[in-house]
Enzyme design. Structure first.
Site, PDB file in Angstrom:
ATOM      1  N   ARG A 142      40.829  32.492  38.213  1.00 13.72           N
ATOM      2  CA  ARG A 142      39.395  32.147  37.731  1.00 13.72           C
ATOM      3  C   ARG A 142      39.303  30.968  37.689  1.00 13.72           C
ATOM      4  O   ARG A 142      40.321  29.722  37.936  1.00 13.72           O
ATOM      5  CB  ARG A 142      39.688  32.189  37.034  1.00 13.72           C
ATOM      6  CG  ARG A 142      37.815  31.467  35.933  1.00 13.72           C
ATOM      7  CD  ARG A 142      37.575  32.289  34.247  1.00 13.72           C
ATOM      8  NE  ARG A 142      38.493  32.392  34.108  1.00 13.72           N
ATOM      9  CZ  ARG A 142      39.695  32.846  33.144  1.00 13.72           C
ATOM     10  NH1 ARG A 142      39.303  33.894  33.637  1.00 13.72           N
ATOM     11  NH2 ARG A 142      40.158  32.151  32.375  1.00 13.72           N
ATOM     12  N   SER A 161      32.646  36.355  35.628  1.00 13.32           N
ATOM     13  CA  SER A 161      31.640  36.894  34.351  1.00 13.32           C
ATOM     14  C   SER A 161      30.839  36.207  33.417  1.00 13.32           C
ATOM     15  O   SER A 161      30.198  35.653  33.415  1.00 13.32           O
ATOM     16  CB  SER A 161      33.126  37.296  33.759  1.00 13.32           C
ATOM     17  OG  SER A 161      33.046  38.270  32.173  1.00 13.32           O
ATOM     18  N   HIS A 162      31.433  35.635  31.469  1.00  6.45           N
ATOM     19  CA  HIS A 162      31.060  35.287  31.174  1.00  6.45           C
ATOM     20  C   HIS A 162      31.548  34.015  31.001  1.00  6.45           C
ATOM     21  O   HIS A 162      30.551  32.706  30.526  1.00  6.45           O
ATOM     22  CB  HIS A 162      30.985  35.313  29.620  1.00  6.45           C
ATOM     23  CG  HIS A 162      33.093  35.188  29.048  1.00  6.45           C
ATOM     24  ND1 HIS A 162      34.001  36.146  30.253  1.00  6.45           N
ATOM     25  CD2 HIS A 162      33.109  34.548  28.946  1.00  6.45           C
ATOM     26  CE1 HIS A 162      34.864  36.169  29.399  1.00  6.45           C
ATOM     27  NE2 HIS A 162      34.525  34.774  28.289  1.00  6.45           N
ATOM     28  N   ASP A 211      30.212  44.551  33.053  1.00  6.80           N
ATOM     29  CA  ASP A 211      30.981  45.237  32.684  1.00  6.80           C
ATOM     30  C   ASP A 211      31.104  45.123  31.447  1.00  6.80           C
ATOM     31  O   ASP A 211      31.841  46.201  30.704  1.00  6.80           O
ATOM     32  CB  ASP A 211      31.722  44.982  33.369  1.00  6.80           C
ATOM     33  CG  ASP A 211      33.175  44.171  32.620  1.00  6.80           C
ATOM     34  OD1 ASP A 211      31.972  42.816  32.006  1.00  6.80           O
ATOM     35  OD2 ASP A 211      34.429  43.239  33.848  1.00  6.80           O
ATOM     36  N   ARG A 212      30.674  44.759  30.789  1.00  6.79           N
ATOM     37  CA  ARG A 212      30.326  44.822  29.355  1.00  6.79           C
ATOM     38  C   ARG A 212      28.918  44.916  28.819  1.00  6.79           C
ATOM     39  O   ARG A 212      27.658  44.185  28.672  1.00  6.79           O
ATOM     40  CB  ARG A 212      31.083  43.747  28.758  1.00  6.79           C
ATOM     41  CG  ARG A 212      32.778  43.213  28.536  1.00  6.79           C
ATOM     42  CD  ARG A 212      33.495  41.915  27.687  1.00  6.79           C
ATOM     43  NE  ARG A 212      32.836  40.380  27.925  1.00  6.79           N
ATOM     44  CZ  ARG A 212      32.596  39.667  27.606  1.00  6.79           C
ATOM     45  NH1 ARG A 212      33.325  39.922  25.847  1.00  6.79           N
ATOM     46  NH2 ARG A 212      32.348  38.694  28.073  1.00  6.79           N
ATOM     47  N   LYS A 245      38.052  39.229  40.965  1.00  2.60           N
ATOM     48  CA  LYS A 245      38.619  40.068  40.214  1.00  2.60           C
ATOM     49  C   LYS A 245      39.389  41.405  41.714  1.00  2.60           C
ATOM     50  O   LYS A 245      37.973  41.727  42.041  1.00  2.60           O
ATOM     51  CB  LYS A 245      37.358  41.172  39.494  1.00  2.60           C
ATOM     52  CG  LYS A 245      37.362  40.172  37.885  1.00  2.60           C
ATOM     53  CD  LYS A 245      36.495  40.809  36.992  1.00  2.60           C
ATOM     54  CE  LYS A 245      36.308  40.369  35.755  1.00  2.60           C
ATOM     55  NZ  LYS A 245      35.416  40.979  34.956  1.00  2.60           N
ATOM     56  N   ASP A 302      27.090  41.050  30.423  1.00  5.06           N
ATOM     57  CA  ASP A 302      27.820  39.666  30.432  1.00  5.06           C
ATOM     58  C   ASP A 302      27.264  39.373  31.442  1.00  5.06           C
ATOM     59  O   ASP A 302      26.805  40.373  32.762  1.00  5.06           O
ATOM     60  CB  ASP A 302      29.121  39.551  29.610  1.00  5.06           C
ATOM     61  CG  ASP A 302      29.815  40.926  30.524  1.00  5.06           C
ATOM     62  OD1 ASP A 302      29.566  41.222  31.322  1.00  5.06           O
ATOM     63  OD2 ASP A 302      31.599  41.072  30.440  1.00  5.06           O
ATOM     64  N   ASP A 359      28.739  39.326  34.574  1.00  4.05           N
ATOM     65  CA  ASP A 359      28.689  40.855  35.577  1.00  4.05           C
ATOM     66  C   ASP A 359      28.471  42.228  35.313  1.00  4.05           C
ATOM     67  O   ASP A 359      29.308  43.145  36.171  1.00  4.05           O
ATOM     68  CB  ASP A 359      30.651  40.295  36.151  1.00  4.05           C
ATOM     69  CG  ASP A 359      31.705  40.450  35.168  1.00  4.05           C
ATOM     70  OD1 ASP A 359      30.925  40.338  33.809  1.00  4.05           O
ATOM     71  OD2 ASP A 359      32.707  41.115  35.365  1.00  4.05           O
ATOM     72  N   HIS A 410      34.513  46.180  25.567  1.00  2.00           N
ATOM     73  CA  HIS A 410      34.704  46.728  27.599  1.00  2.00           C
ATOM     74  C   HIS A 410      34.742  48.070  27.471  1.00  2.00           C
ATOM     75  O   HIS A 410      35.729  48.303  25.889  1.00  2.00           O
ATOM     76  CB  HIS A 410      36.548  46.322  27.988  1.00  2.00           C
ATOM     77  CG  HIS A 410      36.190  45.280  28.689  1.00  2.00           C
ATOM     78  ND1 HIS A 410      35.268  44.700  29.949  1.00  2.00           N
ATOM     79  CD2 HIS A 410      36.473  43.745  28.127  1.00  2.00           C
ATOM     80  CE1 HIS A 410      35.739  43.801  30.418  1.00  2.00           C
ATOM     81  NE2 HIS A 410      36.159  42.272  29.140  1.00  2.00           N
TER      82      HIS A 410
END
Length: 450
Positions: free
Chosen positions: A14, A98-99, A243-244, A108, A239, A241, A326
């Site tokens: 990141r 992501s966020h 995934d959450r 990732k 979020d 991406d 998650h």
């Protein structure tokens, strides 16, 4: 390459665009990734950030320079990338931050079957190779093939949780201008008894409405208002991406992720009695209690997806949940997918007439502080002071599985742990009631922030 230590984190990459992460860096990481994970091909996908297509293309150039093919899925959520890695049995790389704010991006990475990569299992080696320079490959370059994984991803999820027979539900969804705007219509928007009320579905990596981080209560405000205004049965917030997933009940009140973990665990245990369920040490004490009551075996782990996934593989666990929303599923290659957790919530709600607030009340037993961050320069010393203040008390138990966890005789507990990436101590407190939470919180913070 220059030292990449600032962008290689515990589980991923990141950095800030273009200062620490740019096409040249992505190309070097792609070549190193191909060397470390091996195999004939790599699947890649990216989010909606303006820099993501260029970074993904450069990474693919690095991969193909080593004679490895690339399956390019284009736009996708992180769990769509995990689907691609699992379904195609290929290593994968997802370009997303992501966020994090718009100026960031990241990568990732996973091995075949969506298996995690951490520092000890390949990430450190990828960094070393990228910094030193990957030796030239003596052979033909790999090829890049485009493949749309969205239909297969949607079909796979629908096959795991059948929503076709539930009662009609109105569902407000805040995609936060992130990848939920891409995946929600494909999974939940066709042929199901769901009336989707969309909020910020336009893909925009500059996040013009609010940060795509539902863990911050300020970023749930718009969804909560939309739920109340539209009379929705519930709200879902993803979020960046996707995934959450965070859940809001029909009153516009946020449902704690621990309650969602317990609810999904109960559903999975109904399907497979006696199964193992993983929970990290910051989830509510209600989670292991409910797992045991439903005949399951709870297993406690450290925070972080690599630990969760590794423990799921070791134990054969059917499901795992974290306090950060998650959610991990054995039948999704032990990878995390907020969409599948949301589908479980929809199925439970749609199978009865009670409102969501009544249903989730069964799974919310204690009061909690939420995560409280304190900036410190001497995290180890402060944690030692907290340990000294509490350890040795009558009926007090202490463990250091992940940071410092202290449980008091009345069932109250707290965990204090250092951030992997920032000079922060993170505090989580849980107790039977709000008054006790506040008292214990203030006592610990009084030491940490002295």
């Amino acid at each position: 390459m220059a030292d990449l230590g600032s962008i290689f984190k515990a589980y991923d990459v990141r950095g800030v665009i273009p200062d620490t992460l740019n096409a040249d860096v992505a190309r070097a990481i792609g070549a190193a990734f191909a060397r470390v994970v091996g195999g004939a091909a790599v699947v890649v996908a990216h989010d909606m950030r303006p820099s993501s297509p260029e970074l993904t293309a450069a990474f693919a150039e690095g991969v193909t320079s080593q004679g490895v093919d690339v399956v390019h899925a284009g736009l996708g959520s992180t769990d769509l990338l995990y689907y691609g890695s699992g379904h195609l049995d290929l290593p994968g790389a997802m370009f997303t931050a992501s966020h994090n704010p718009a100026q960031y991006n990241g990568i990732k990475m996973c091995r075949s079957g969506a298996a995690p990569i951490s520092g000890e299992t390949g990430l450190d080696e990828i960094r070393r190779l990228a910094e030193e320079g990957v030796p030239a490959f003596d052979g033909p370059a790999g090829t890049v093939t485009e493949r749309d994984l969205l239909p297969g991803y949607a079909e796979h999820l629908r096959g795991l949780v059948d929503l076709s027979g539930i009662r009609p539900l109105k569902v407000a969804v805040d995609a936060g201008n992130g990848m939920g705007g891409h995946t929600v219509p494909a999974v939940l928007g066709q042929g199901l008894p769901l009336d989707i009320v969309p909020l910020y579905f336009e893909l925009d990596g500059t996040f013009p409405n609010h940060p795509a981080n539902p863990l911050d209560p300020a970023n749930l405000v718009d969804l909560q208002a939309k739920v109340r205004e539209s009379g929705a049965d519930l709200g879902l917030a993803f979020d960046g991406d996707a995934d959450r997933c965070f859940v809001v009940d029909e009153r516009g009140e946020a449902v704690p992720p621990s309650a969602v973990t317990a609810l999904v665990a109960a559903q999975e245990l109904e399907r497979e009695p006696g199964a193992t369920v993983i929970h990290n040490l910051i989830t509510s004490a209600a989670v292991p209690e409910i797992v045991r009551e439903r005949g399951g075996v709870p297993v406690r782990t450290r925070v972080g997806h690599s630990f969760i996934k590794a423990t799921m593989a070791e134990t054969g666990a059917i499901f795992g949940g974290e306090h950060s929303a998650h959610y991990y599923f054995r039948d999704f290659w032990r990878a995390d997918t907020g969409m599948l957790a949301a589908m479980h919530v929809l199925r439970v709600l749609g199978a009865q007439e009670r409102p969501l607030s009544e249903i989730t009340a069964e799974y919310s037993r204690y009061a909690a502080s939420g995560e409280i961050n304190s900036t410190v320069t001497d995290a180890g010393a402060r944690m030692a002071q907290v340990r000294e203040a509490f350890a040795g008390g009558d009926g007090v138990t202490v463990d250091e599985l992940d940071g410092l966890s202290v449980t008091l005789p009345d069932g109250s507990w707290f965990n204090l742990r250092a951030s992997n990436t920032e000079p922060l101590l993170r505090l989580n407190v849980e107790a039977p009631d709000d008054v006790t939470v506040a008292k214990l919180r203030d006592e610990v913070l009084g030491i940490v922030r002295a």
